[in-house]
Design an enzyme around this catalytic site. Sequence first.
Site, short mmCIF file in Angstrom:
data_model
loop_
_atom_site.label_atom_id
_atom_site.label_comp_id
_atom_site.label_asym_id
_atom_site.label_seq_id
_atom_site.Cartn_x
_atom_site.Cartn_y
_atom_site.Cartn_z
N ASP A 20 -15.43 13.76 -6.44
CA ASP A 20 -16.51 13.35 -6.58
C ASP A 20 -16.50 12.86 -4.99
O ASP A 20 -15.59 12.72 -4.58
CB ASP A 20 -17.05 12.27 -7.06
CG ASP A 20 -18.01 11.20 -7.14
OD1 ASP A 20 -19.58 12.75 -6.72
OD2 ASP A 20 -18.30 10.65 -6.68
N ASP A 22 -18.80 10.44 -2.67
CA ASP A 22 -19.73 9.56 -2.59
C ASP A 22 -19.11 8.28 -3.81
O ASP A 22 -19.35 8.74 -4.71
CB ASP A 22 -21.26 9.19 -2.68
CG ASP A 22 -21.77 10.23 -1.64
OD1 ASP A 22 -21.63 10.01 -0.31
OD2 ASP A 22 -22.67 10.13 -1.74
N ASP A 217 -16.43 8.49 -9.77
CA ASP A 217 -15.86 6.71 -9.71
C ASP A 217 -17.56 6.52 -10.63
O ASP A 217 -17.87 4.80 -10.77
CB ASP A 217 -16.34 5.90 -8.77
CG ASP A 217 -17.94 6.44 -7.42
OD1 ASP A 217 -18.16 7.51 -7.45
OD2 ASP A 217 -18.84 5.56 -7.29
#
Length: 331
Positions: A20, A22, A217
Site C-alpha cells: 500500500d 498512503d 496500514d
Amino acid sequence: MTLAATDRPLVASHDAILLDLDGVVYRGGEAVPGAVEALTAVTEARLAYLTNNANRPPRAVADHLVELGLDVSVDDIVTSAQAIAGVMAHDLPAGSPVLVVGGEGLRAALRERGLVPVADRHAEGVAAVVQGYTPDLGWRDLAEAAYAVQSGLPWYASNTDLTIPTAEGIAPGNGALVHAVGLAVGREPVVAGKPYAPLFEETIERIAPGSPLMVGDRLDTDISGARRAGIASLFVLTGVNSLSDVVNAIADERPDFVGHDLAALHDAHPEVVVDGERARCGSASAEIRDGAIAVTSPGEPTETLRAVVGLGWACRDASGISVTVDATIDA
C-alpha cells in the site's frame, strides 16, 4: 488466530511484496521515515505498489516514488482506477461514455480500457457513472453523481476508504464521499479497491507471484482484502490504524505479521508464546497489569510488538472484551 512466525527475515519467504502507498511508503508528499531504505534493501522479491487512491495516473505515482529515492517503473504501480476500469470494460460495450466524478487517474484508466470519460451526465449515450478520489471534488460533483445514479445508470467506485492519511493528519477519503452519494440514492456501487477482489486480481495477473506478501496500514482494507484473497499480510503502524486497533482487531482483519514500519520486512518474527496473562516473543515479554497490556521485558522492536499483539488477541478471544494497551508503550 495467532500471529505467523519465521526465524529468518520475513522478506526471504516471499517472492513479491505488495505495498500500500498512503501511510506505508509515504504520507502526503513525504516518505515515511525509513521506508525508502527498507525497500531499497529488498533485493530478491518483486515490489509492486497497490493504491486505493484513484486520483493520480500510474506514471505520476511512479515519478513520485522515484523522487523519493526508489527504483520504480510504471509497471510496478497498480491503482484502484485501473482495477475499476477493468471491471467496467468487462461490463460495458467498448467506446461507452462514462460520467467521471474523480481525477485524471480515473479518466486515464478508462481511456486505456477503451471507455470514454465525460464530465456531463447529459452527454449522449452515457452508460455508467464512476466515482474516485480527487481533492477538488465539491458538492455539485457529488450531486451530479447522485442524479446520474438516480436516473438508473450503473454506479461504480474506485474504492471506499473512509479516510486518507496526509502530511497534516487524517482526512476524509473517497469512501466518505461515496457514502454521501449512497445515502442520497439508497444504493451501493460496484467497488474495485481493497478490500474487494479486483485490485488484487489486477496485481496477481500482472506479476504472477508464487508467494506474495501484502503490506498495509489499514485493517479494513489492506489486511482484510489480503485475507479474502488468500495472501499473507504485514501490518505496519505508520498510517491510519493504531496499536490498540490491531490488538482489538476482529478475526477477518488480523494480519499474519506486525511491525512498526517497513524495517520489519528484514526482521525475523519469532513465535509468540502465551501463558495465561503473559506472553513472550524472543527476548521480549508482556503481561496484563491493572487491566492493561504492559511490556515487562523489551526485546527487539518487532519482538516486543508481537508479544503485545499476541497477548492482546489471546485475551480478546478468551473474554470477548476490548483490550487496553498501556499508554506508555511507544507504538
